[in-house]
Design an enzyme around this catalytic site. Structure first.
Site, PDB file in Angstrom:
ATOM      1  N   ASP A 308       0.852  -1.204   0.000  1.00  0.00           N
ATOM      2  CA  ASP A 308       0.000   0.000   0.000  1.00  0.00           C
ATOM      3  C   ASP A 308       0.886   1.252   0.000  1.00  0.00           C
ATOM      4  O   ASP A 308       0.636   2.215   0.729  1.00  0.00           O
ATOM      5  CB  ASP A 308      -0.976   0.015   1.177  1.00  0.00           C
ATOM      6  N   GLY A 327      -1.901   7.699   4.372  1.00  0.00           N
ATOM      7  CA  GLY A 327      -0.972   6.963   3.513  1.00  0.00           C
ATOM      8  C   GLY A 327       0.479   7.111   3.915  1.00  0.00           C
ATOM      9  O   GLY A 327       0.884   8.120   4.494  1.00  0.00           O
TER      10      GLY A 327
HETATM   11  O1  DOR Z   1      -3.584   5.102   3.475  1.00  0.00           O
HETATM   12  C1  DOR Z   1      -4.096   5.013   2.367  1.00  0.00           C
HETATM   13  N1  DOR Z   1      -3.690   5.775   1.343  1.00  0.00           N
HETATM   14  N2  DOR Z   1      -5.089   4.155   2.202  1.00  0.00           N
HETATM   15  C2  DOR Z   1      -5.796   4.114   1.078  1.00  0.00           C
HETATM   16  O2  DOR Z   1      -6.681   3.303   0.991  1.00  0.00           O
HETATM   17  C3  DOR Z   1      -5.527   5.046  -0.022  1.00  0.00           C
HETATM   18  C4  DOR Z   1      -4.134   5.500   0.012  1.00  0.00           C
HETATM   19  C5  DOR Z   1      -3.870   6.673  -0.895  1.00  0.00           C
HETATM   20  O3  DOR Z   1      -4.287   6.650  -2.047  1.00  0.00           O
HETATM   21  O4  DOR Z   1      -3.200   7.620  -0.455  1.00  0.00           O
END
Ligand code: DOR
Length: 433
Positions: A308, A327
């Protein structure tokens, strides 16, 4: 002849059960042979002496935000695939929550052509499940599969409409591609910045309850059972969600799931000093969640590990925690974080970590024979120095973004070289193509 002989390394390939010090010959982009046969057939092949190194299949990341098109200030296919190579990854699956969203063949063709010109690792893109990831209207599934979509996901957003998810899973069954879901009940999660628990209470921050994730996991498992489609639960993070995955598997439902290195190694305590780099979605859970995830990795409830990798700019992350985006980046620290935090303390065997980063994700997405070093498989290989200790620094990242909560940490396990299709793309700390 395009050939590379890797000698004297410890070859660890969980899918074929191989763990021995031997030679491996890569020829014309494929694994050719091993041992004395490899040495004798090498001819004028280039040679890498891998004495003291681990030689494993290249890692496969099925959850990578490359941000192109639209947010090239955060990451591009050029920079993100270089970060991937630095982390030992030879294949990545970019998530379609770009701007515009990848929901048409035009978008998909753009990603594939940009990958062709700019990428240094294999790029296997996903397409969105719904137009604009709005959760309302399903995309042209057949068309997108035909043009190269390897899975479908609205990641970044939950699919709240169960009728849409039902139809998506019916298409999944028809075309044999997974639906990868970001499980989060939007109303329960609304306005939350972190996991709902005693840390959020202490900090006075609105939390997201674990049930926001587990409700959607339960629904998705039921819909997969009903339709016969393949549901893949992305970034599973809470203990309670695992019960539904386990029960679904026991019933023979086509349900798979992934876990991130950060959910396996960090908890919501990481946010105690309002560190926005630890703000992720799903949120870092309590230590019970982390323990349950490790257990589920060991007992097979969790199929694979995915990063991720979610790059964000400093400007966005240098905001109050309530306003900063969710994120963290992860490609360049994934292996060392797992090795340092789980393998060295004896919690998880090295072979299992390698399997969950190679053949296991390949199996989830039908990428076989990628993810193994069997003869005839693509020559995607990583060379790792398990003894190398290093410190995570902002300047060390090849990613355009630096939003990592691991900055400043001492880790062990360094990527020495990454080989894609028999070609060395990363070696001794540098991209070499
Ligand atoms: O922490 C995250 N960032 N979770 C997500 O589901 C999307 C991602 C992002 O696109 O920044």
């Amino acid at each position: 002849m395009n050939a590379l002989l890797i000698k004297n390394g410890r070859l660890l390939d969980p899918a074929s059960g191989r763990d021995e010090t031997t030679s491996i010959l890569l020829q014309d982009g494929r694994v050719a042979c091993f041992g004395a046969e490899a040495d004798s057939q090498a001819g004028d092949a280039d040679v890498i002496d891998a004495k003291g190194l681990l030689v494993a299949p290249g890692f496969i990341d099925i959850h990578t935000h490359l941000r192109e098109p639209g947010r090239e200030d955060k990451e591009t296919i050029y920079t993100g695939t270089r970060a991937a190579a630095a982390g030992g990854y030879t294949t990545v699956c970019p998530i379609p929550n770009t701007d515009p969203v990848i929901d048409t063949q035009t978008g998909l063709k753009f990603v594939l052509s940009r990958a062709e010109s700019d990428a240094v690792v294999n790029v296997m893109p996903f397409a969105a499940v719904t137009r604009g990831q709005k959760g309302e209207e399903i995309v042209e599934f057949g068309d997108l599969v035909y043009y190269g979509a390897r899975g479908f996901t609205d990641d970044g957003h939950p699919i709240m409409n169960s009728e849409i998810m039902r139809r998506a899973l019916e298409y999944s069954a028809m075309f044999d591609v997974p639906i990868l879901d970001h499980c989060e009940d939007a109303a329960l999660a609304d306005g939350g910045s972190m996991h709902e628990g005693h840390v959020s209470t202490k900090l006075g921050l609105k939390g997201i309850p674990a049930v926001a994730e587990s409700l959607q996991v339960a629904r998705d498992v039921e819909l997969a059972a009903f339709t016969g489609g393949h549901i893949h639960i992305m970034h599973v993070s809470k203990e309670v969600s695992l019960h539904h995955v386990r029960a679904g598997k026991a019933r023979g439902v086509k349900v798979t799931c992934e876990v991130t290195p950060h959910h396996l190694t960090l908890t919501d305590d990481e946010l105690a000093d309002f560190n926005t780099c630890a703000k992720v979605n799903p949120c870092l859970g309590a230590s019970d969640d982390r323990e349950a995830l490790i257990e589920a990795l060991l007992n097979g409830t969790i199929d694979c590990i995915a990063t991720d990798h979610a790059p964000h700019t400093d400007i966005e992350k240098d905001q109050p925690i309530t306003d900063a985006p969710f994120g963290m980046i992860g490609l360049e620290t994934a292996f060392a974080v797992l090795y340092t935090e789980l393998v060295l303390p004896g919690r998880v065997p090295l072979e299992l970590i390698i399997e969950k980063m190679t053949s296991a994700p390949a199996k989830v997405l039908h990428f076989e024979p990628r993810g193994t070093l069997a003869p005839g498989a693509p020559a995607d290989v990583v060379l790792i120095d398990l003894d190398r200790k290093w410190e995570v620094t902002r300047d060390g990242f090849l990613s355009k973004s630096k939003n990592s909560p691991y900055v400043g940490r001492q880790l062990q396990g360094g990527i020495e070289a990454t080989i894609v299709g028999g070609r060395v793309v990363y070696r001794d700390g540098r991209i070499v193509v």
